[in-house]
Design a protein around this motif. Structure first.
Motif, PDB file in Angstrom:
ATOM      1  N   ALA A   1       0.879  -1.175   0.000  1.00 53.21           N
ATOM      2  CA  ALA A   1       0.000   0.000   0.000  1.00 53.21           C
ATOM      3  C   ALA A   1       0.915   1.223   0.000  1.00 53.21           C
ATOM      4  N   LEU A   2       0.584   2.219  -0.817  1.00 54.94           N
ATOM      5  CA  LEU A   2       1.373   3.441  -0.920  1.00 54.94           C
ATOM      6  C   LEU A   2       0.448   4.635  -0.738  1.00 54.94           C
ATOM      7  N   ALA A   3       0.830   5.546   0.153  1.00 58.17           N
ATOM      8  CA  ALA A   3       0.029   6.740   0.414  1.00 58.17           C
ATOM      9  C   ALA A   3       0.948   7.950   0.505  1.00 58.17           C
ATOM     10  N   LEU A   4       0.370   9.124   0.373  1.00 61.88           N
ATOM     11  CA  LEU A   4       1.078  10.383   0.565  1.00 61.88           C
ATOM     12  C   LEU A   4       0.519  11.056   1.800  1.00 61.88           C
ATOM     13  N   THR A   5       1.396  11.608   2.627  1.00 63.54           N
ATOM     14  CA  THR A   5       0.947  12.240   3.865  1.00 63.54           C
ATOM     15  C   THR A   5       0.683  13.724   3.694  1.00 63.54           C
ATOM     16  N   GLY A   6       1.040  14.306   2.553  1.00 63.72           N
ATOM     17  CA  GLY A   6       0.874  15.743   2.345  1.00 63.72           C
ATOM     18  C   GLY A   6      -0.376  16.084   1.560  1.00 63.72           C
ATOM     19  N   GLU A   7      -0.331  17.228   0.887  1.00 64.01           N
ATOM     20  CA  GLU A   7      -1.483  17.726   0.147  1.00 64.01           C
ATOM     21  C   GLU A   7      -1.549  17.231  -1.289  1.00 64.01           C
ATOM     22  N   VAL A   8      -0.520  16.568  -1.773  1.00 60.15           N
ATOM     23  CA  VAL A   8      -0.504  16.098  -3.155  1.00 60.15           C
ATOM     24  C   VAL A   8      -1.190  14.738  -3.215  1.00 60.15           C
ATOM     25  N   PRO A   9      -2.349  14.640  -3.890  1.00 64.59           N
ATOM     26  CA  PRO A   9      -3.012  13.335  -3.963  1.00 64.59           C
ATOM     27  C   PRO A   9      -2.344  12.444  -4.995  1.00 64.59           C
ATOM     28  N   LEU A  10      -2.477  11.144  -4.801  1.00 68.00           N
ATOM     29  CA  LEU A  10      -2.043  10.203  -5.817  1.00 68.00           C
ATOM     30  C   LEU A  10      -2.970  10.351  -7.019  1.00 68.00           C
TER      31      LEU A  10
END
Length: 177
Positions: A47-56
């Motif tokens: 699973a890969l996620a971003l913690t900031g404001e840039v969505p995948l």
């Protein structure tokens, strides 16, 4: 850039053979290294996620996939650059739109890195994963197609029963179902 370390992996140059998700000019590809691994994890659910404001791409909160034969993820092509610390790459148990990562912490709040655990998704046919927490104290990402009860046993080595039996007990069932 040859590679940049991230938790549970490293960002690498993207591969010409890799699937590309999105179409932005900023491209990211990763090798998945589970806790205590000595090589990238080939053909492993992640699973890969971003913690900031840039969505995948495609407004995904968490991308769920399987690494290739070399332990690499697809290439993610985004509209904006992303700092290495904003990526969260973990192993994955199950699949579906409902999911989360559990985090083990000491009473003072410090992450319990390298801690052994047994994680169980209590679905109709329980799924389980035995692993070690990463450097941030996180387990694998547990996912399911609908809300499910999740159980975490933080010291499975102390259990004298096989994982399958222990998983059924944690979910309130028995091995004699």
């Amino acid at each position: 850039m040859d590679s940049v370390e991230i938790v549970n992996g490293r960002q690498i140059r993207d591969s010409d053979q890799a699937e590309v998700i999105g179409n932005g000019p900023h491209r990211y590809c990763f090798e998945f290294w589970p806790p205590a691994a000595t090589a990238p994890a080939a053909r492993t659910p992640f699973a890969l996620a971003l913690t900031g404001e840039v969505p995948l791409p495609a407004e995904l909160h968490v991308y769920q996939g399987v690494t290739d034969a070399h332990g690499r993820t697809p290439v993610f092509a985004l509209d904006r650059p992303v700092e290495p610390g904003a990526w969260r790459l973990t192993g994955r148990l199950g699949e579906g739109e409902f999911g989360d990562v559990m985090r083990l912490r000491a009473s003072d709040g410090t992450p319990q890195a390298g801690r052994s655990y047994l994680l169980v998704i209590c679905s109709a046919s329980p799924q389980w994963h035995r692993g070690r927490t990463d450097t941030a104290g996180r387990t694998v990402y547990a996912a399911a197609p609908q809300p499910e009860h999740i159980m975490l046993n933080a010291d499975p080595e102390t259990a004298s029963k096989p994982d399958e039996v222990r998983a059924l007990e944690l979910c309130g069932g028995s091995a004699d179902r």
